[in-house]
Design an enzyme around this catalytic site. Structure first.
Site, PDB file in Angstrom:
ATOM      1  N   LYS A 182      50.410  46.570  35.666  1.00 50.59           N
ATOM      2  CA  LYS A 182      51.204  45.631  36.481  1.00 50.59           C
ATOM      3  C   LYS A 182      50.888  44.237  35.937  1.00 50.59           C
ATOM      4  CE  LYS A 182      51.581  42.885  39.421  1.00 50.59           C
ATOM      5  NZ  LYS A 182      52.144  41.521  39.217  1.00 50.59           N
ATOM      6  N   GLY A 235      41.791  38.176  37.561  1.00 46.88           N
ATOM      7  CA  GLY A 235      42.579  37.206  38.324  1.00 46.88           C
ATOM      8  C   GLY A 235      41.704  36.499  39.338  1.00 46.88           C
ATOM      9  N   GLU A 238      40.222  36.116  45.431  1.00 46.82           N
ATOM     10  CA  GLU A 238      40.864  36.605  46.664  1.00 46.82           C
ATOM     11  C   GLU A 238      41.532  37.953  46.411  1.00 46.82           C
ATOM     12  OE1 GLU A 238      41.425  33.543  45.273  1.00 46.82           O
ATOM     13  OE2 GLU A 238      40.055  32.492  46.625  1.00 46.82           O
ATOM     14  N   VAL A 239      42.302  38.030  45.318  1.00 43.83           N
ATOM     15  CA  VAL A 239      42.982  39.303  45.022  1.00 43.83           C
ATOM     16  C   VAL A 239      41.953  40.340  44.563  1.00 43.83           C
ATOM     17  CG1 VAL A 239      44.776  40.438  43.655  1.00 43.83           C
ATOM     18  CG2 VAL A 239      45.171  38.148  44.554  1.00 43.83           C
ATOM     19  N   GLY A 240      40.890  39.877  43.900  1.00 42.29           N
ATOM     20  CA  GLY A 240      39.810  40.788  43.506  1.00 42.29           C
ATOM     21  C   GLY A 240      39.246  41.533  44.713  1.00 42.29           C
ATOM     22  N   GLU A 257      37.288  40.896  36.915  1.00 39.95           N
ATOM     23  CA  GLU A 257      36.966  39.697  36.138  1.00 39.95           C
ATOM     24  C   GLU A 257      37.617  38.543  36.885  1.00 39.95           C
ATOM     25  OE1 GLU A 257      37.122  36.776  34.505  1.00 39.95           O
ATOM     26  OE2 GLU A 257      38.249  37.431  32.740  1.00 39.95           O
ATOM     27  N   CYS A 291      39.569  31.765  32.078  1.00 41.64           N
ATOM     28  CA  CYS A 291      38.485  32.103  33.014  1.00 41.64           C
ATOM     29  C   CYS A 291      37.132  31.683  32.466  1.00 41.64           C
ATOM     30  CB  CYS A 291      38.514  33.586  33.317  1.00 41.64           C
ATOM     31  SG  CYS A 291      38.698  34.593  31.858  1.00 41.64           S
ATOM     32  N   GLU A 390      36.280  26.523  40.495  1.00 40.83           N
ATOM     33  CA  GLU A 390      37.106  26.703  39.306  1.00 40.83           C
ATOM     34  C   GLU A 390      38.430  25.975  39.509  1.00 40.83           C
ATOM     35  OE1 GLU A 390      38.857  30.651  38.402  1.00 40.83           O
ATOM     36  OE2 GLU A 390      38.003  30.389  36.406  1.00 40.83           O
TER      37      GLU A 390
HETATM   38  P1  NAD Z   1      46.243  36.281  41.235  1.00 45.35           P
HETATM   39  O1  NAD Z   1      44.891  36.841  41.390  1.00 45.35           O
HETATM   40  O2  NAD Z   1      47.081  36.116  42.452  1.00 45.35           O
HETATM   41  O3  NAD Z   1      47.113  37.177  40.222  1.00 45.35           O
HETATM   42  C1  NAD Z   1      46.558  38.019  39.221  1.00 45.35           C
HETATM   43  C2  NAD Z   1      47.314  39.341  39.227  1.00 45.35           C
HETATM   44  O4  NAD Z   1      47.132  39.985  40.482  1.00 45.35           O
HETATM   45  C3  NAD Z   1      48.829  39.200  39.048  1.00 45.35           C
HETATM   46  O5  NAD Z   1      49.326  40.273  38.284  1.00 45.35           O
HETATM   47  C4  NAD Z   1      49.334  39.302  40.470  1.00 45.35           C
HETATM   48  O6  NAD Z   1      50.669  39.745  40.562  1.00 45.35           O
HETATM   49  C5  NAD Z   1      48.390  40.345  41.040  1.00 45.35           C
HETATM   50  N1  NAD Z   1      48.313  40.329  42.506  1.00 45.35           N
HETATM   51  C6  NAD Z   1      48.535  39.294  43.352  1.00 45.35           C
HETATM   52  N2  NAD Z   1      48.411  39.701  44.637  1.00 45.35           N
HETATM   53  C7  NAD Z   1      48.091  41.009  44.606  1.00 45.35           C
HETATM   54  C8  NAD Z   1      47.810  41.987  45.599  1.00 45.35           C
HETATM   55  N3  NAD Z   1      47.875  41.693  46.898  1.00 45.35           N
HETATM   56  N4  NAD Z   1      47.489  43.239  45.206  1.00 45.35           N
HETATM   57  C9  NAD Z   1      47.423  43.561  43.895  1.00 45.35           C
HETATM   58  N5  NAD Z   1      47.702  42.683  42.909  1.00 45.35           N
HETATM   59  C10 NAD Z   1      48.032  41.426  43.246  1.00 45.35           C
HETATM   60  O7  NAD Z   1      46.104  34.927  40.492  1.00 45.35           O
HETATM   61  P2  NAD Z   1      47.166  33.713  40.521  1.00 45.35           P
HETATM   62  O8  NAD Z   1      47.743  33.473  41.861  1.00 45.35           O
HETATM   63  O9  NAD Z   1      48.122  34.023  39.472  1.00 45.35           O
HETATM   64  O10 NAD Z   1      46.201  32.507  40.223  1.00 45.35           O
HETATM   65  C11 NAD Z   1      45.430  31.932  41.271  1.00 45.35           C
HETATM   66  C12 NAD Z   1      44.097  31.516  40.791  1.00 45.35           C
HETATM   67  O11 NAD Z   1      43.403  32.649  40.250  1.00 45.35           O
HETATM   68  C13 NAD Z   1      44.100  30.522  39.650  1.00 45.35           C
HETATM   69  O12 NAD Z   1      44.226  29.231  40.056  1.00 45.35           O
HETATM   70  C14 NAD Z   1      42.767  30.797  39.006  1.00 45.35           C
HETATM   71  O13 NAD Z   1      41.752  30.095  39.645  1.00 45.35           O
HETATM   72  C15 NAD Z   1      42.569  32.263  39.203  1.00 45.35           C
HETATM   73  N6  NAD Z   1      42.923  33.049  38.000  1.00 45.35           N
HETATM   74  C16 NAD Z   1      41.909  33.516  37.273  1.00 45.35           C
HETATM   75  C17 NAD Z   1      42.187  34.242  36.130  1.00 45.35           C
HETATM   76  C18 NAD Z   1      41.101  34.780  35.284  1.00 45.35           C
HETATM   77  O14 NAD Z   1      41.313  35.026  34.109  1.00 45.35           O
HETATM   78  N7  NAD Z   1      39.928  35.031  35.826  1.00 45.35           N
HETATM   79  C19 NAD Z   1      43.493  34.466  35.737  1.00 45.35           C
HETATM   80  C20 NAD Z   1      44.533  33.984  36.524  1.00 45.35           C
HETATM   81  C21 NAD Z   1      44.211  33.267  37.660  1.00 45.35           C
END
Ligand code: NAD
Length: 488
Positions: A182, A235, A238-240, A257, A291, A390
């Site tokens: 995804k 990502g 929060e989503v983690g 990660e 990251c 971050e």
């Molecule tokens: P995110 O965590 O929302 O998105 C990352 C992935 O998770 C995307 O594919 C997204 O569609 C998916 N996702 C979102 N909600 C989900 C859910 N409920 N269940 C399963 N999957 C879901 O990140 P973002 O909103 O794109 O970015 C927000 C913040 O996250 C950024 O400002 C940054 O601080 C951080 N971020 C970190 C990394 C990293 O490499 N560690 C990468 C992107 C963003």
């Protein structure tokens, strides 16, 4: 396709069993080019029904399908062929990546080199993962072997779409898993194209499936699907949390990660020229949306003024531009991310944190693009959010430290533990400090945001758990079978 092309490409759909299918909902998501602030493509809005079809296809592929029957060597050859296909299509892919993410062309090209390298590395590694024999009771022969989980799920972010795809599916496929990916709704055109290239080089049906869509729809459906065996996520924290909760409900493992606030620890005896240019260049790589960005510079107080001057000079020259302008950095990914970074700027101003220097946005960039001029702040108070949170933007914080013990305390003073660098020509001290820092990767007198493909990468503390890259990733995407034979 051309980086300037105004055409909106039609949504291709979801990629399952080596074919495009329309999303079950029939809905699409508009894709905005960050440098232009304009819609230039559409992707399918995949959902639970599409995810279920993709997981079923992957299950068929590993259990009874052609993919599950391949030897490790044959799997490795397919990965190597995909590496060659990526090299052959590198310019097309780089143009697509640059338009989708806004990054400068030189960086998009470098990203394609790295993406091909993931498949080259894991193609070569596929048949080099060996088991052990274990001495046991008389009359017994015991062996261990690493076996694939089965169906692995991969939820990836928008910052390095192609590289993240290679980083996560490369080792999973090498070990014989069938993958369902995804990608991020903000930037996923290269992963979609890479899945198509995989099919063209002969990956069997169901080995690699990709369901674009919104996180709360396709992402939640995939990470919570009852028939996946492992989930890998990069990502936001929060989503983690949501991903790990879903994995816990499913009693499966996951890799997380979740970013960092990686420190450079700079001692008075460091080579300032090399350190300052490395720190500035790597900080604005991908407009700071990395990251592993080294976003905190901790400087021995005796050389603070000199270091600040060297960094400020470099930051003042950094310029953001469109992909074709190929400047130091591109725009950030979307309006939300731009507003989030500007929120940090506004709060820093309110609390009186000094700006040491600002870069610029090149003349002639589209007004609707999401450009942010890089900034360097210092001295940043230790408890200020610029020292602990971050930002995920082109922003560097400088903080002085008193002595070695203070440096280590400060380096470890955030929730994160992804990467670090120590700059010093006193080898013993550099080694002591490097080993005192809680981070998954620590450089000495060098820094590479993201590091090499051969190097195990991942977090300590709240940066997450599990390892990607290197041989370590092959262990994380497989499990161990012990076979006990009694021969008498
Ligand atoms: P995110 O965590 O929302 O998105 C990352 C992935 O998770 C995307 O594919 C997204 O569609 C998916 N996702 C979102 N909600 C989900 C859910 N409920 N269940 C399963 N999957 C879901 O990140 P973002 O909103 O794109 O970015 C927000 C913040 O996250 C950024 O400002 C940054 O601080 C951080 N971020 C970190 C990394 C990293 O490499 N560690 C990468 C992107 C963003």
């Amino acid at each position: 396709m051309n980086a300037h092309s105004p055409a909106r490409s039609a949504a291709q759909g979801v990629f399952i069993d080596n074919r495009w299918h329309p999303a079950a909902s029939g809905r699409t998501i508009e894709v905005v080019a960050p440098a232009e602030g304009l819609v230039f493509a559409e992707i399918a809005a995949g959902g639970a029904e599409d995810v279920d079809r993709a997981v079923k296809a992957a299950r068929r592929a590993v259990e009874g399908g052609a993919w599950g029957k391949l030897s490790a060597t044959e799997r490795g050859r397919l990965l190597s062929k995909l590496a060659l296909a990526i090299e052959a299509h590198a310019e097309e892919l780089a143009l697509l990546e640059a338009r989708d993410t806004g990054k400068p062309m030189k960086q998009a090209r470098a990203d394609m080199v790295a993406t091909a390298r993931y498949f080259e590395f894991y193609g070569g590694a596929a048949d080099k993962v060996h088991g052990e024999t274990i001495p046991f009771l008389p009359g017994y022969f015991v062996t261990t072997e690493r076996v694939p989980y089965g169906v692995t799920a991969h939820v990836i972010p928008w910052n390095y779409p192609a590289q993240m795809f290679g980083r996560t599916v490369g080792p999973a496929l090498a070990m014989g898993n069938a993958c369902v990916v995804k990608p991020a709704e903000d930037a996923c055109l290269t992963p979609l194209r890479l899945a198509e290239l995989a099919a063209s080089v002969g990956f069997p049906e169901g080995a690699l499936n990709i369901v674009p869509g919104l996180g709360e729809e396709a992402g939640a459906a995939l990470s919570g699907h009852r028939d996946i065996d492992f989930v890998s996520f990069t990502g936001s924290p929060e989503v983690g949390t949501l991903i790990q909760s879903a994995a816990a409900r499913n009693h499966i493992g996951c890799t997380l990660e979740l970013g960092g606030k990686s420190p450079h620890v700079l001692f008075g005896d460091a080579d300032l020229e090399t350190a300052a240019s490395t720190i500035a260049t790597t900080m604005v790589q991908n407009a700071g949306q990395t990251c592993s960005a080294g976003s905190r510079v901790l400087v021995e107080r005796s050389r603070y003024d000199e270091v600040v001057e060297a960094l400020a000079q470099r930051f003042g020259k950094l310029t953001a531009g469109t992909p074709e302008m190929d400047r130091d950095l591109g725009p950030v990914i979307n309006a939300t991310q731009k507003a989030r970074i500007e929120g940090f700027f506004a709060r820093a101003e309110e609390s009186g944190v000094p700006v040491l220097a600002s870069g610029q946005v090149a003349e002639g960039v589209p007004e609707a693009g999401f450009f942010v001029a890089p900034r360097i702040y210092g001295p940043v108070p230790r408890a200020n959010e610029l020292a602990t949170k971050e930002v995920f933007g082109p922003v560097l914080s400088v903080l002085p430290f008193e002595d070695e013990a203070d440096a280590v305390r400060l380096a470890n003073g955030t929730d994160y533990g992804l990467m670090a660098a120590v700059w010093s020509h006193d080898g013993n001290r550099a080694m002591r400090v490097a080993r005192g820092i809680k981070a998954g990767q620590v450089y000495i007198n060098a820094f590479g945001a993201g590091g090499g493909i051969e190097l195990p990468f991942g977090g300590m503390k709240k940066s997450g758990h599990g390892r990607e890259k290197g041989f370590a990733a092959l262990h994380d995407v497989s499990t161990l079978r012990t076979t006990i034979l009694k021969h008498g």
